[in-house]
Design a protein around this motif. Structure first.
Motif, PDB file in Angstrom:
ATOM      1  N   LYS A 111       0.855  -1.181   0.000  1.00  0.00           N
ATOM      2  CA  LYS A 111       0.000   0.000   0.000  1.00  0.00           C
ATOM      3  C   LYS A 111       0.892   1.232   0.000  1.00  0.00           C
ATOM      4  N   GLY A 159       0.943   5.520  -0.078  1.00  0.00           N
ATOM      5  CA  GLY A 159       0.192   6.762   0.093  1.00  0.00           C
ATOM      6  C   GLY A 159      -0.492   6.881   1.443  1.00  0.00           C
ATOM      7  N   THR A 160      -0.288   5.888   2.309  1.00  0.00           N
ATOM      8  CA  THR A 160      -0.939   5.892   3.626  1.00  0.00           C
ATOM      9  C   THR A 160      -0.660   7.189   4.381  1.00  0.00           C
ATOM     10  N   ASN A 161       0.611   7.525   4.503  1.00  0.00           N
ATOM     11  CA  ASN A 161       0.991   8.707   5.273  1.00  0.00           C
ATOM     12  C   ASN A 161       1.243   9.910   4.378  1.00  0.00           C
ATOM     13  N   HIS A 220      12.381   2.136   4.830  1.00  0.00           N
ATOM     14  CA  HIS A 220      11.989   3.297   4.021  1.00  0.00           C
ATOM     15  C   HIS A 220      11.150   4.295   4.818  1.00  0.00           C
ATOM     16  N   PRO A 256       8.650  12.430   8.357  1.00  0.00           N
ATOM     17  CA  PRO A 256       8.915  13.808   8.785  1.00  0.00           C
ATOM     18  C   PRO A 256       9.693  13.844  10.096  1.00  0.00           C
ATOM     19  N   ARG A 283       2.948  13.337  -2.234  1.00  0.00           N
ATOM     20  CA  ARG A 283       3.314  12.378  -3.289  1.00  0.00           C
ATOM     21  C   ARG A 283       2.110  12.094  -4.173  1.00  0.00           C
ATOM     22  N   PHE A 288       7.573   8.656  -9.889  1.00  0.00           N
ATOM     23  CA  PHE A 288       7.375   9.407  -8.646  1.00  0.00           C
ATOM     24  C   PHE A 288       7.137  10.871  -8.996  1.00  0.00           C
ATOM     25  N   GLN A 312      15.553  12.921  -0.252  1.00  0.00           N
ATOM     26  CA  GLN A 312      16.131  11.955  -1.184  1.00  0.00           C
ATOM     27  C   GLN A 312      17.609  11.703  -0.884  1.00  0.00           C
TER      28      GLN A 312
HETATM   29  C1  HEM Z   1       6.192   6.127   2.349  1.00  0.00           C
HETATM   30  C2  HEM Z   1       7.050   3.186  -1.394  1.00  0.00           C
HETATM   31  C3  HEM Z   1      10.255   6.370  -3.177  1.00  0.00           C
HETATM   32  C4  HEM Z   1       8.979   9.484   0.274  1.00  0.00           C
HETATM   33  C5  HEM Z   1       6.170   5.035   1.513  1.00  0.00           C
HETATM   34  C6  HEM Z   1       5.429   3.811   1.738  1.00  0.00           C
HETATM   35  C7  HEM Z   1       5.668   3.011   0.681  1.00  0.00           C
HETATM   36  C8  HEM Z   1       6.561   3.696  -0.205  1.00  0.00           C
HETATM   37  C9  HEM Z   1       5.081   1.616   0.442  1.00  0.00           C
HETATM   38  C10 HEM Z   1       4.562   3.499   2.976  1.00  0.00           C
HETATM   39  C11 HEM Z   1       3.129   3.927   2.801  1.00  0.00           C
HETATM   40  C12 HEM Z   1       2.910   5.405   2.835  1.00  0.00           C
HETATM   41  O1  HEM Z   1       2.946   6.047   3.897  1.00  0.00           O
HETATM   42  O2  HEM Z   1       2.708   5.965   1.756  1.00  0.00           O
HETATM   43  C13 HEM Z   1       8.004   3.800  -2.191  1.00  0.00           C
HETATM   44  C14 HEM Z   1       8.590   3.201  -3.364  1.00  0.00           C
HETATM   45  C15 HEM Z   1       9.499   4.087  -3.857  1.00  0.00           C
HETATM   46  C16 HEM Z   1       9.472   5.243  -3.002  1.00  0.00           C
HETATM   47  C17 HEM Z   1       8.226   1.825  -3.911  1.00  0.00           C
HETATM   48  C18 HEM Z   1      10.393   3.975  -5.068  1.00  0.00           C
HETATM   49  C19 HEM Z   1      10.199   3.123  -6.055  1.00  0.00           C
HETATM   50  C20 HEM Z   1      10.190   7.506  -2.403  1.00  0.00           C
HETATM   51  C21 HEM Z   1      10.942   8.706  -2.625  1.00  0.00           C
HETATM   52  C22 HEM Z   1      10.574   9.591  -1.665  1.00  0.00           C
HETATM   53  C23 HEM Z   1       9.598   8.927  -0.817  1.00  0.00           C
HETATM   54  C24 HEM Z   1      11.939   8.921  -3.761  1.00  0.00           C
HETATM   55  C25 HEM Z   1      11.048  11.012  -1.413  1.00  0.00           C
HETATM   56  C26 HEM Z   1      12.216  11.488  -1.740  1.00  0.00           C
HETATM   57  C27 HEM Z   1       8.108   8.853   1.117  1.00  0.00           C
HETATM   58  C28 HEM Z   1       7.497   9.488   2.271  1.00  0.00           C
HETATM   59  C29 HEM Z   1       6.708   8.504   2.886  1.00  0.00           C
HETATM   60  C30 HEM Z   1       6.847   7.300   2.079  1.00  0.00           C
HETATM   61  C31 HEM Z   1       7.673  10.936   2.713  1.00  0.00           C
HETATM   62  C32 HEM Z   1       5.866   8.657   4.149  1.00  0.00           C
HETATM   63  C33 HEM Z   1       6.686   8.294   5.358  1.00  0.00           C
HETATM   64  C34 HEM Z   1       5.892   8.476   6.625  1.00  0.00           C
HETATM   65  O3  HEM Z   1       5.670   9.619   7.014  1.00  0.00           O
HETATM   66  O4  HEM Z   1       5.481   7.475   7.227  1.00  0.00           O
HETATM   67  N1  HEM Z   1       6.867   4.926   0.326  1.00  0.00           N
HETATM   68  N2  HEM Z   1       8.558   5.035  -1.993  1.00  0.00           N
HETATM   69  N3  HEM Z   1       9.400   7.664  -1.293  1.00  0.00           N
HETATM   70  N4  HEM Z   1       7.700   7.552   1.033  1.00  0.00           N
HETATM   71 FE1  HEM Z   1       8.181   6.262  -0.430  1.00  0.00          FE
END
Ligand code: HEM
Length: 372
Positions: free
Chosen positions: A184, A186-188, A280, A286, A296, A318, A333
């Motif tokens: 999933k 986009g949760t947060n 990740h 934050p 996002r 992205f 990043q």
């Molecule tokens: C959270 C996947 C790249 C920033 C997440 C989550 C997943 C995910 C599964 C947890 C669900 C959520 O809260 O949305 C991925 C994948 C990536 C990727 C598959 C690359 C293929 C990036 C990049 C950035 C980023 C390049 C920023 C530079 C974030 C942020 C969160 C997040 C800010 C929320 C963290 C939180 O506050 O809990 N991502 N992401 N992601 N991702 Fe990524």
């Protein structure tokens, strides 16, 4: 139904409920085009985009049977499918070609090289961008195709990316979709209902150095290839440790439900962190980034089979919106590129940054009018 208002204080396609499909294009202005011709292009583009967002063809062609149709036609009979067309300008527009150098916002800076980048310059950067999102792929494609057609002689396509499934939510009323790793995503995310966070992290306020950007934002795009063959051989527990979340439910490790608070400090029986140092969601949170976050709005993509590796060329396109990439995408990043457990399974293959001006107020206004 299915119509998103085109005119307003902000451009649509940023906090609009993320639609299912994406067509994203970057353009370069052609050599010899001057500022007046650039302005004419933007006036023409805005008028065409307003019509398409209203579910209309670019022009009513039946009156001129002896001319090439001005609308390419593949969206005739289709509903607008929540089409949004969002416009932006890249840093390269502010070189000496158009006399705009003094109007470049300090926040519109090229994204510096990051560790592990493997960028294709031909799929990166651009003077102008168009993000078309809709619930129907043909409607999104039609929008970009017709804007390209109107740009004939003024701007050329630099790169083009289709996205086939949203990987984010931008509203509390949307279900969280899954990315191609099966998690999933986009949760947060920041949701449109959270106006305080939008004002803090997304919209350019009164304080910026360029008044024409007030009410706008900045988009960073990264084409992030997923090494799916390697990912698909990884065992479930490791996949979950990479993100710090449970695969099926989306709950943070150590919590019960998808939207539970992420227990960043929780420790297991042996004293080890439940959500690992390199997970990740720890590195992107934050809480570990001086309180900063991003909006996002990415999409899953595939471009068939990689000629180099014979493997699927697929991943995440992205897209993130923020009020200043220097405090938004760039530092986040930089951290991810150094230590994210996800790095073993991804590769960034393109990068671009665009200033997204405020909305088009009414039928007399046009995209980036504040620049002219
Ligand atoms: C959270 C996947 C790249 C920033 C997440 C989550 C997943 C995910 C599964 C947890 C669900 C959520 O809260 O949305 C991925 C994948 C990536 C990727 C598959 C690359 C293929 C990036 C990049 C950035 C980023 C390049 C920023 C530079 C974030 C942020 C969160 C997040 C800010 C929320 C963290 C939180 O506050 O809990 N991502 N992401 N992601 N991702 Fe990524």
């Amino acid at each position: 139904p299915g119509l998103v208002p085109f005119h307003g204080a902000r451009q649509a396609g940023i906090i609009t409920d993320a639609q299912d499909r994406l067509a994203f294009a970057a353009f370069d202005v052609s050599p010899g085009v001057d500022r007046a011709a650039l302005r004419d292009l933007l006036v023409g583009w805005t008028a065409a985009a307003a019509r398409m967002a209203a579910g209309q063809a670019v022009a009513d062609d039946e009156a001129a049977p002896q001319s090439p149709p001005r609308d390419t036609g593949e969206a005739i009979g289709l509903t607008a499918g929540n089409l949004t067309i969002t416009f932006g300008v890249g840093p390269s527009l502010f070189d000496d070609r158009f006399g705009l150098a003094a109007r470049r916002p300090a926040a519109l800076t090229e994204i510096p090289a990051m560790p592990r980048d493997n960028l294709d310059p031909q799929r990166s950067h651009g003077d102008l961008c168009i993000q078309a999102c809709a619930d129907d792929p043909q409607v999104a494609f039609h929008a970009v195709r017709n804007l390209r057609r109107l740009a004939q002689g003024t701007a050329v396509l630099r790169w083009f990316q289709l996205g086939f499934g949203r990987t984010s939510t931008t509203s509390d009323s949307q279900d969280t979709p899954r990315n191609l790793m099966g998690f999933k995503d986009g949760t947060n995310n920041i949701k449109r209902e959270d106006t305080a966070s939008l004002d803090r992290f997304v919209w350019v306020g009164e304080g910026g150095d360029q008044s024409w950007m007030r009410g706008g934002t900045y988009a960073v795009t990264r084409r992030i290839r997923m090494l799916l063959e390697a990912w698909d051989r990884d065992y479930l527990l490791d996949q979950e440790n990479v993100f710090g979340r449970t695969k099926v439910s989306g709950a943070p490790l150590g919590a019960a439900e998808e939207f539970d608070t992420v227990p960043l400090t929780a420790r297991g029986k042996d004293g080890e962190l439940v959500i690992g140092e390199d997970a990740h969601i720890r590195l992107a949170a934050p809480a570990t980034n001086n309180g900063v976050t991003l909006l996002r709005r990415g999409y899953s993509y595939t471009d068939g089979v990689s000629q180099e590796t014979g493997q699927l060329d697929a991943g995440l396109f992205f897209i993130a919106f923020q009020r200043d990439p220097r405090t938004g995408f760039i530092p986040v990043q930089r951290r991810l590129a150094l230590s994210d457990a996800l790095n073993e399974y991804i590769q960034h293959t393109s990068s671009a940054v665009f200033a997204i001006p405020p909305g088009v107020r009414d039928g007399r206004d046009f995209w980036a009018s504040g620049l002219f």
